[in-house]
Write an enzyme that holds these catalytic residues in place. Sequence first.
Site, PDB file in Angstrom:
ATOM      1  N   TYR A   1      -3.649  -2.552 -10.206  1.00 57.67           N
ATOM      2  CA  TYR A   1      -3.497  -2.328  -8.759  1.00 57.67           C
ATOM      3  C   TYR A   1      -2.610  -3.420  -8.145  1.00 57.67           C
ATOM      4  O   TYR A   1      -1.701  -3.125  -7.358  1.00 57.67           O
ATOM      5  CB  TYR A   1      -4.891  -2.291  -8.121  1.00 57.67           C
ATOM      6  CG  TYR A   1      -4.886  -2.303  -6.621  1.00 57.67           C
ATOM      7  CD1 TYR A   1      -4.635  -1.149  -5.885  1.00 57.67           C
ATOM      8  CD2 TYR A   1      -5.118  -3.493  -5.927  1.00 57.67           C
ATOM      9  CE1 TYR A   1      -4.621  -1.169  -4.502  1.00 57.67           C
ATOM     10  CE2 TYR A   1      -5.111  -3.522  -4.542  1.00 57.67           C
ATOM     11  CZ  TYR A   1      -4.854  -2.366  -3.835  1.00 57.67           C
ATOM     12  OH  TYR A   1      -4.835  -2.393  -2.464  1.00 57.67           O
TER      13      TYR A   1
ATOM     14  N   SER B   1       0.800  -1.241   0.000  1.00 56.28           N
ATOM     15  CA  SER B   1       0.000   0.000   0.000  1.00 56.28           C
ATOM     16  C   SER B   1       0.822   1.274   0.000  1.00 56.28           C
ATOM     17  O   SER B   1       0.249   2.358  -0.160  1.00 56.28           O
ATOM     18  CB  SER B   1      -0.935   0.023   1.202  1.00 56.28           C
ATOM     19  OG  SER B   1      -1.980  -0.878   1.015  1.00 56.28           O
TER      20      SER B   1
ATOM     21  N   VAL C   1       1.284  -3.616   3.824  1.00 56.49           N
ATOM     22  CA  VAL C   1       1.305  -4.905   4.527  1.00 56.49           C
ATOM     23  C   VAL C   1       2.577  -5.710   4.258  1.00 56.49           C
ATOM     24  O   VAL C   1       2.775  -6.762   4.856  1.00 56.49           O
ATOM     25  CB  VAL C   1       0.054  -5.780   4.235  1.00 56.49           C
ATOM     26  CG1 VAL C   1      -1.190  -5.151   4.815  1.00 56.49           C
ATOM     27  CG2 VAL C   1      -0.094  -6.078   2.753  1.00 56.49           C
TER      28      VAL C   1
ATOM     29  N   TYR D   1      -4.402   3.928   7.998  1.00 64.75           N
ATOM     30  CA  TYR D   1      -5.742   3.327   8.151  1.00 64.75           C
ATOM     31  C   TYR D   1      -6.402   3.686   9.468  1.00 64.75           C
ATOM     32  O   TYR D   1      -6.281   4.812   9.926  1.00 64.75           O
ATOM     33  CB  TYR D   1      -5.662   1.804   7.957  1.00 64.75           C
ATOM     34  CG  TYR D   1      -4.895   1.472   6.731  1.00 64.75           C
ATOM     35  CD1 TYR D   1      -5.429   1.764   5.482  1.00 64.75           C
ATOM     36  CD2 TYR D   1      -3.613   0.959   6.792  1.00 64.75           C
ATOM     37  CE1 TYR D   1      -4.720   1.517   4.334  1.00 64.75           C
ATOM     38  CE2 TYR D   1      -2.893   0.703   5.646  1.00 64.75           C
ATOM     39  CZ  TYR D   1      -3.460   0.990   4.420  1.00 64.75           C
ATOM     40  OH  TYR D   1      -2.752   0.747   3.302  1.00 64.75           O
TER      41      TYR D   1
ATOM     42  N   LYS E   1       0.230   3.465  -2.874  1.00 66.70           N
ATOM     43  CA  LYS E   1      -0.954   4.332  -2.971  1.00 66.70           C
ATOM     44  C   LYS E   1      -0.575   5.820  -2.877  1.00 66.70           C
ATOM     45  O   LYS E   1      -1.253   6.673  -3.444  1.00 66.70           O
ATOM     46  CB  LYS E   1      -1.965   3.966  -1.878  1.00 66.70           C
ATOM     47  CG  LYS E   1      -2.565   2.575  -2.109  1.00 66.70           C
ATOM     48  CD  LYS E   1      -3.371   2.054  -0.930  1.00 66.70           C
ATOM     49  CE  LYS E   1      -3.873   0.641  -1.250  1.00 66.70           C
ATOM     50  NZ  LYS E   1      -4.455  -0.060  -0.105  1.00 66.70           N
TER      51      LYS E   1
HETATM   52  O1  DON Z   1      -4.866  -4.847  -1.611  1.00 64.57           O
HETATM   53  C1  DON Z   1      -4.270  -5.342  -0.689  1.00 64.57           C
HETATM   54  O2  DON Z   1      -4.844  -5.918   0.215  1.00 64.57           O
HETATM   55  C2  DON Z   1      -2.751  -5.216  -0.671  1.00 64.57           C
HETATM   56  N1  DON Z   1      -2.228  -5.250  -2.003  1.00 64.57           N
HETATM   57  C3  DON Z   1      -2.310  -3.933  -0.055  1.00 64.57           C
HETATM   58  C4  DON Z   1      -2.860  -3.714   1.314  1.00 64.57           C
HETATM   59  C5  DON Z   1      -1.971  -2.940   2.180  1.00 64.57           C
HETATM   60  O3  DON Z   1      -0.775  -2.864   2.031  1.00 64.57           O
HETATM   61  C6  DON Z   1      -2.646  -2.319   3.298  1.00 64.57           C
HETATM   62  N2  DON Z   1      -1.689  -2.038   4.290  1.00 64.57           N
HETATM   63  N3  DON Z   1      -1.504  -1.842   5.327  1.00 64.57           N
END
Ligand code: DON
Length: 306
Positions: A191, A63, A260, A242, A66
């Site tokens: 994405y 993420s 993540v 978040y 983003k």
């Molecule tokens: O879409 C997802 O679930 C992952 N590619 C990215 C989520 C993420 O990194 C949220 N982080 N804390």
Amino acid sequence: MDYQAVLEEVAAHARPFVRQGRVADYIPALERVPADRFGIAVADIHGEVYGVGDWEVPFSVQSISKAFSLALVMGQSHDGHDDIWRRVGREPSGTPFNSLVQLEAEDGIPRNPFINAGALVVTDRLQTLTGDASTSMLHFLREESGNPDLAFDQAVADSEAEHGDRNAALAHFMASFGNLENPVPSVIEHYFWQCSIEMSCRDLAVAGGFLARHGLRADGSRLLEAREAKRINAVMLTCGTYDAAGEFAYRVGLPAKSGVGGGIIAVIPGRCTLCVWSPGLDARGNSVAGAAALDHFTTLTGWSVF
Ligand code: DON
């Protein structure tokens, strides 16, 4: 400021937190990363970089991408001339990053660009603007980091696609409200690719330099107006970690974006960009040792935005 000495002290402070939390396993390819990794890097606004621990080891940006997709969309469509803020909000969600619950009540408009639903809208816009959202992001990151070897991790992208029902559901749901311009399969594919890019703390701290330089790229050209860089930093502060963004602002006091994969970038406008990485995550998806390290960094230096 002796950055190297500060980073050594921060790393020593964070060590006991390494291995705390859980390595993300909902994307199975991420689970293979050793839990005992820890690295931290700082890039000052002139491009000098300092690092400690595993700061040159690539990991999955997830993420953190983003923040870069939002910057690329804003950079291509200056203020007031783009409808991105009609399609995505700027409020903290208070819900998990992959939550569906607010979307129905809020007519398919995600709360902010840093939860998954909001990032899918931004990727959709980048796809329209560039014709190839994920490749344009990869090229931008190679240029800004000065690392031409940056690449997608196909195993991670495939693994995420195989287990991507939640993101597909978010995208289809928003499409049903008319909030996607491109077909759902193309949006989620780009994405997943953008999330799969592998970068080190060094690469990310350097590539995020424009956020500390009020929108100026590494070569001195302008990606964003200063007010746009401010806006991205503001949304990072309020939404970048978040449903833990309040706690993060309280402890660290810096704009930040987590992923993540265990990475977190943080910005000290006018001074430097940091990136810390350790794969063990707390229940909200933020690196436990990473948050402890950034907390200690601002304690030692007094450099929060407050
Ligand atoms: O879409 C997802 O679930 C992952 N590619 C990215 C989520 C993420 O990194 C949220 N982080 N804390």
